[in-house]
Scaffold this active site. Structure first.
Site, short mmCIF file in Angstrom:
data_model
loop_
_atom_site.label_atom_id
_atom_site.label_comp_id
_atom_site.label_asym_id
_atom_site.label_seq_id
_atom_site.Cartn_x
_atom_site.Cartn_y
_atom_site.Cartn_z
N HIS A 86 0.88 -1.18 0.00
CA HIS A 86 0.00 0.00 0.00
C HIS A 86 0.91 1.22 0.00
CE1 HIS A 86 -3.06 2.89 1.07
NE2 HIS A 86 -3.99 1.95 1.03
N ARG A 108 -5.94 9.94 -1.30
CA ARG A 108 -5.43 10.29 -2.63
C ARG A 108 -6.58 10.42 -3.63
NH1 ARG A 108 -2.89 6.32 -4.74
NH2 ARG A 108 -3.21 4.80 -3.09
#
Length: 425
Positions: A86, A108
């Protein structure tokens, strides 16, 4: 249902001919006693846990025990090179276990920026989607900045959300704001240090879509099972995996167990061998167990991490073999099995080392790049039509890696789970 709390699984115990599962060898941590539980059907669902990496999201107790047990039972594992990183693990320094904890993808997705040590956004140099590219691409982008030394004080990059409005960030990402605040970061209005973190394991046991493994009576679900996600899991599909295949396993196992008239006799010699294996560290002088685990985490991060090469993977293989030899000569301070957590740390580390060796071997065997597996010396994916997946079986000389072609098929709702109904061109 009898709940066996404070028990740890040590080994899968087959029948003497090795054709079927007989039960599972456990240790009762409260009494320090070994117990064999015989069963008509066994579900292996211990989860993944790539905690052999310097930065990782699972707790330290998640140590790939299920896959280590499966290896010793002769089961085939697939996709073992596919470790998903990740891109935004919290980086709060090496003195806190909060380092590696995930900061969710939605940050994000909402428009968060990634900034290198110079304060510049860098992801658009790699992908037109910028920070919204897939996990593997963003992880490689961050890792490359780290390798260049263009980093934040703790060695990662910055995540910035404040340009979206601090009040909006606090409202939309309340949990993430609190998590960062616990480590001294202001996610809503400041900068947060992040680093790629080992998060999910796509590899696992070769099994059918009805959760049956190659060992009669042994079923597998969740992160112990391989092949569900291919080379790159999409966010959220880990929960779906456990839920869907956990449910399927329950249905299939109930039907299977109902058709078994008796319990199967266990391999008594293997039981004694596994007990001796578990007791091994009690026969050795104490040593620096934590130091060995720290060296393993550094080795896997540096040599079998986000970006790989053949030379680094070969170095990793030699390093893992050395660590295993050292572990087998490292013992415990006292011969006591009652809640001896140091003993369980030793068992954890042995599982991690064994599975690490398989990850490195499978990564070395795959000479192309696909999904979570990226070889800098073979950066291009192979042709889709000739796609293959790796299969690992443990032999006396170590892991043996082979490849099998991918079968491109679809399963339609309402049909048998194992019926291929439409080939993909």
């Amino acid at each position: 249902v009898e709940r066996m709390e404070e028990h740890r699984a040590l080994a899968l115990i087959p029948t003497a001919d090795g054709e079927a599962i007989s039960g599972v060898l456990l240790v009762d941590m409260r009494r320090g006693a070994f117990r064999l539980v015989r069963a008509r059907a066994v579900l292996l669902a211990t989860g993944g846990g790539p905690s052999m990496y310097r930065y990782h999201t699972p707790s330290g107790e998640k140590t790939m025990d299920g896959l280590a047990m499966a290896l010793r039972s002769g089961l085939e594992l697939r996709d073992m090179e596919m470790v998903q990183f990740h891109p935004t693990g919290l980086l709060a320094g090496h003195d806190t276990r909060m380092t590696g904890t995930v900061l969710e993808e939605g940050l994000r997705g909402a428009g968060g920026y990634l900034l290198n040590g110079s304060g510049d956004r860098f992801m658009f140099d790699l992908d037109p989607r910028g920070e919204r590219a897939t996990r593997d691409i963003v992880s490689r982008g961050i890792y490359d900045e780290m390798r260049r030394g263009n980093t934040t004080p703790n060695g990662g990059v910055h995540l910035q959300m404040g340009h979206l409005g601090p009040d909006q960030v606090r409202r939309d990402f309340k949990g993430m704001v609190k998590r960062c605040a616990d480590c001294g970061f202001d996610l809503a209005g400041g900068l947060v240090e992040v680093v790629p973190t080992a998060h999910y394991f796509m590899g696992g046991i070769v099994c059918d879509t009805d959760t049956r493994s190659g060992l009669h009576g042994l079923f597998v679900a969740g992160e112990d099972a391989g092949g569900i996600h291919g080379a790159n899991r999409l966010g959220g599909n880990g929960v779906a995996n456990s839920t869907v295949y956990g449910g399927i396993a329950g249905d299939v196992m109930a039907d299977f167990a109902g058709g078994q008239a008796t319990l199967r006799d266990p391999d008594q010699d293997l039981i004694q061998a596994e007990i001796a294996r578990a007791r091994h560290p009690f026969s050795k002088p104490p040593g620096d167990l934590n130091g060995l685990r720290e060296r393993l985490m550094d080795l896997m991060w540096e040599e079998v991490g986000v970006m790989r090469t053949g030379d680094r993977l070969r170095r990793a293989t030699r390093g893992i073999e050395k660590l295993e030899s050292e572990l087998l000569e490292t013992g415990l301070a006292e011969d006591n099995m009652v809640f001896n957590l140091t003993w369980h740390d030793w068992l954890n580390l042995r599982s991690l080392i064994e599975v690490s060796g398989v990850i490195a071997a499978a990564a070395l065997a795959r000479e192309d790049s696909r999904g979570a597996h990226f070889r800098e010396d073979f950066p291009q994916p192979s042709e889709m039509e000739s796609s293959a997946y790796t299969v690992t079986r443990l032999e006396d000389s170590g892991p043996h890696i082979s490849q099998r072609p991918v079968s491109f098929s679809r399963v339609a709702p309402g049909c048998s789970l194992i019926e291929e109904v439409e080939a993909v061109p």
